[in-house]
Design an enzyme around this catalytic site. Structure first.
Site, short mmCIF file in Angstrom:
data_model
loop_
_atom_site.label_atom_id
_atom_site.label_comp_id
_atom_site.label_asym_id
_atom_site.label_seq_id
_atom_site.Cartn_x
_atom_site.Cartn_y
_atom_site.Cartn_z
CB SER A 122 0.83 5.20 -5.10
OG SER A 122 0.53 6.09 -4.05
CB SER A 123 3.67 5.90 -0.45
OG SER A 123 2.97 7.11 -0.61
CB CYS A 124 -1.86 5.66 -1.12
SG CYS A 124 -2.28 5.31 -2.81
CE1 TYR A 151 -3.49 6.73 -8.43
CE2 TYR A 151 -2.50 6.51 -6.26
CZ TYR A 151 -2.38 6.76 -7.61
OH TYR A 151 -1.14 7.05 -8.14
CE LYS A 155 -0.97 4.05 -9.69
NZ LYS A 155 -0.30 4.02 -11.00
CG HIS A 194 -0.26 14.96 -4.88
ND1 HIS A 194 -0.20 14.69 -6.23
CD2 HIS A 194 -0.71 13.83 -4.29
CE1 HIS A 194 -0.60 13.45 -6.44
NE2 HIS A 194 -0.92 12.90 -5.29
O1 GFB Z 1 -0.58 15.46 -0.85
P1 GFB Z 1 -1.95 15.20 -0.33
O2 GFB Z 1 -3.07 15.78 -1.11
O3 GFB Z 1 -2.23 13.67 -0.25
O4 GFB Z 1 -2.08 15.76 1.17
P2 GFB Z 1 -1.83 12.40 0.65
C1 GFB Z 1 -1.12 15.53 2.14
C2 GFB Z 1 -1.51 16.20 3.44
O5 GFB Z 1 -1.45 17.64 3.26
C3 GFB Z 1 -2.91 15.91 3.95
C4 GFB Z 1 -2.61 18.23 3.82
O6 GFB Z 1 -2.86 15.75 5.34
C5 GFB Z 1 -3.70 17.17 3.59
O7 GFB Z 1 -4.81 17.38 4.43
N1 GFB Z 1 -2.88 19.53 3.16
C6 GFB Z 1 -2.86 20.75 3.77
C7 GFB Z 1 -3.15 19.73 1.86
N2 GFB Z 1 -3.14 21.72 2.91
C8 GFB Z 1 -3.31 21.13 1.70
C9 GFB Z 1 -3.61 21.64 0.40
O8 GFB Z 1 -3.76 22.83 0.17
N3 GFB Z 1 -3.69 20.72 -0.61
C10 GFB Z 1 -3.52 19.38 -0.40
N4 GFB Z 1 -3.60 18.54 -1.44
N5 GFB Z 1 -3.25 18.87 0.83
C11 GFB Z 1 -2.30 11.28 -1.63
C12 GFB Z 1 -3.28 10.24 -2.07
O9 GFB Z 1 -2.42 11.28 -0.27
O10 GFB Z 1 -0.97 11.00 -1.92
C13 GFB Z 1 -2.97 9.66 -3.38
O11 GFB Z 1 -4.58 10.75 -1.99
C14 GFB Z 1 -1.50 9.39 -3.57
O12 GFB Z 1 -3.70 8.51 -3.56
C15 GFB Z 1 -0.66 10.53 -3.16
O13 GFB Z 1 -1.11 8.24 -2.87
C16 GFB Z 1 0.82 10.24 -3.24
O14 GFB Z 1 -0.36 12.24 0.81
O15 GFB Z 1 -2.60 12.40 1.91
#
Ligand code: GFB
Length: 323
Positions: A122-124, A151, A155, A194
């Site tokens: 993952s990119s994280c 997580y 990874k 996500h």
């Molecule tokens: O995709 P996401 O949940 O994860 O959120 P990450 C990306 C960005 O979107 C964050 C914003 O800045 C969230 O605050 N966001 C805005 C939202 N509205 C929403 C919403 O309704 N739902 C969600 N989910 N986000 C994940 C990691 O990070 O990415 C994992 O937690 C993994 O470990 C994955 O690496 C690829 O991109 O921040």
């Protein structure tokens, strides 16, 4: 790999595993086995894939499966995944489940003599304040983003395990780091998903209810999104052409702010109502753009643009996800 190779796709009902299986089938591979745990595949009747019910967190079950099945090629796409809130809320599940699955699959692959294994990261795994775009060599050069550290640590352990087995035992286990993915068979739950599937769900629901859409954080973080069918193409390409221990990124090369993403998704879904931003929710990493130069140099590039890809996913969502 050739068309009669015995292939095991771990996690075949997930978004990534199912995309890899579609790609394998379309390229003529016929001896594909996969597993599911809770979620039974929908098309069990007319698929060339043999699905086995198998919980890969259980060591003896995984060992028995590999002993009996003797796969030659393994795609390790089984994982517990989720968005920023799920990662932050269930850290124990994210670290435990992922460590168990990957330990069992990687070690059983070694014991049963698998020819090649591809591990998906993952990119994280990169530091929270990583220089951008993120090159493979930036791994372990700084502290991780706290919302997904457990997580990411799992990874990173998977990467190190593949590299250690290669070094000590001469195996051919490769580690592929995709950027943020989206596509069919994603999780569209508004809390645990996500951002991209979460936005599709929220805009779609608010279009019907006329309630404002509530999004998280400030909207300023930048993210890069890759359609899972592009990832599956890259994964097959790497299984055939990449034999090195060093990790390799798979990116899309384009980043977008969450605010602009909301504009794109809103347009595709046809939502014209109000958007509120809940700043009490975390932003996570400020930027997360992969440097895909290593893969581009090998001759692979993505094909599906972001708007085209979101349109494809929204059509799939409307036909498959209950409202
Ligand atoms: O995709 P996401 O949940 O994860 O959120 P990450 C990306 C960005 O979107 C964050 C914003 O800045 C969230 O605050 N966001 C805005 C939202 N509205 C929403 C919403 O309704 N739902 C969600 N989910 N986000 C994940 C990691 O990070 O990415 C994992 O937690 C993994 O470990 C994955 O690496 C690829 O991109 O921040």
């Amino acid at each position: 790999m050739n068309e009669s190779s015995r292939i095991f796709v771990a996690g075949g009902t997930g978004m990534v595993g199912s995309a890899i299986i579609r790609k394998l089938i379309s390229q003529g591979f016929r001896t594909i086995c996969s597993n599911y745990n809770r979620k039974e595949p929908a098309d069990l009747q007319d698929t060339p894939v043999r699905y086995v019910r198998l919980d890969l967190t259980r060591q003896s079950d995984a060992e028995r499966f590999f002993e009996e099945e003797r796969p030659e090629y393994v795609f390790l796409a089984a994982a517990k995944v989720g968005g920023i809130l799920a990662n932050n809320t269930y850290p124990a599940e994210f670290i435990y489940t992922n460590l168990m699955i990957q330990n069992n699959v990687i070690h059983s692959s070694f014991v049963s003599g698998v020819k090649k294994l591809l591990f998906l990261g993952s990119s994280c795994i990169y530091p929270k304040l990583c220089p951008q775009p993120m090159k493979e060599e930036y791994l372990l050069t700084g502290p991780l983003e706290p919302t997904n550290e457990p997580y990411a640590v799992a990874k990173i352990a998977g990467i190190k395990m593949c590299q250690s087995y290669n070094r000590q035992y001469g195996t051919n286990y490769i580690s592929v780091m995709p950027t943020n993915l989206y596509g069919q068979n994603d999780n569209f739950d508004p809390d645990t998903s996500h951002v991209l599937p979460g936005l599709i769900r929220k805009f779609h629901d608010s279009k019907r209810t006329s309630e404002p859409v509530v999004l998280w954080g400030t909207g300023s973080p930048l993210r890069e999104f890759l359609h899972v069918d592009d990832l599956a193409a890259a994964v097959l390409f790497l299984m055939n052409h990449y034999d090195r221990s060093e990790i390799i990124n798979v990116g899309a090369g384009v980043e977008v702010s969450i605010r602009d993403l909301a504009g794109i998704v809103g347009k595709i879904v046809g939502y014209e109502g109000e958007i509120k931003w809940d700043a009490t929710r975390p932003d996570g990493m400020p930027r997360k753009l992969m440097d895909g130069g290593r893969l581009t140099a090998l001759g692979w590039s993505p094909r599906i643009g972001l708007e085209e890809g979101i349109g494809m996913v929204y059509r799939w969502f409307c036909g498959h996800v209950p409202v």
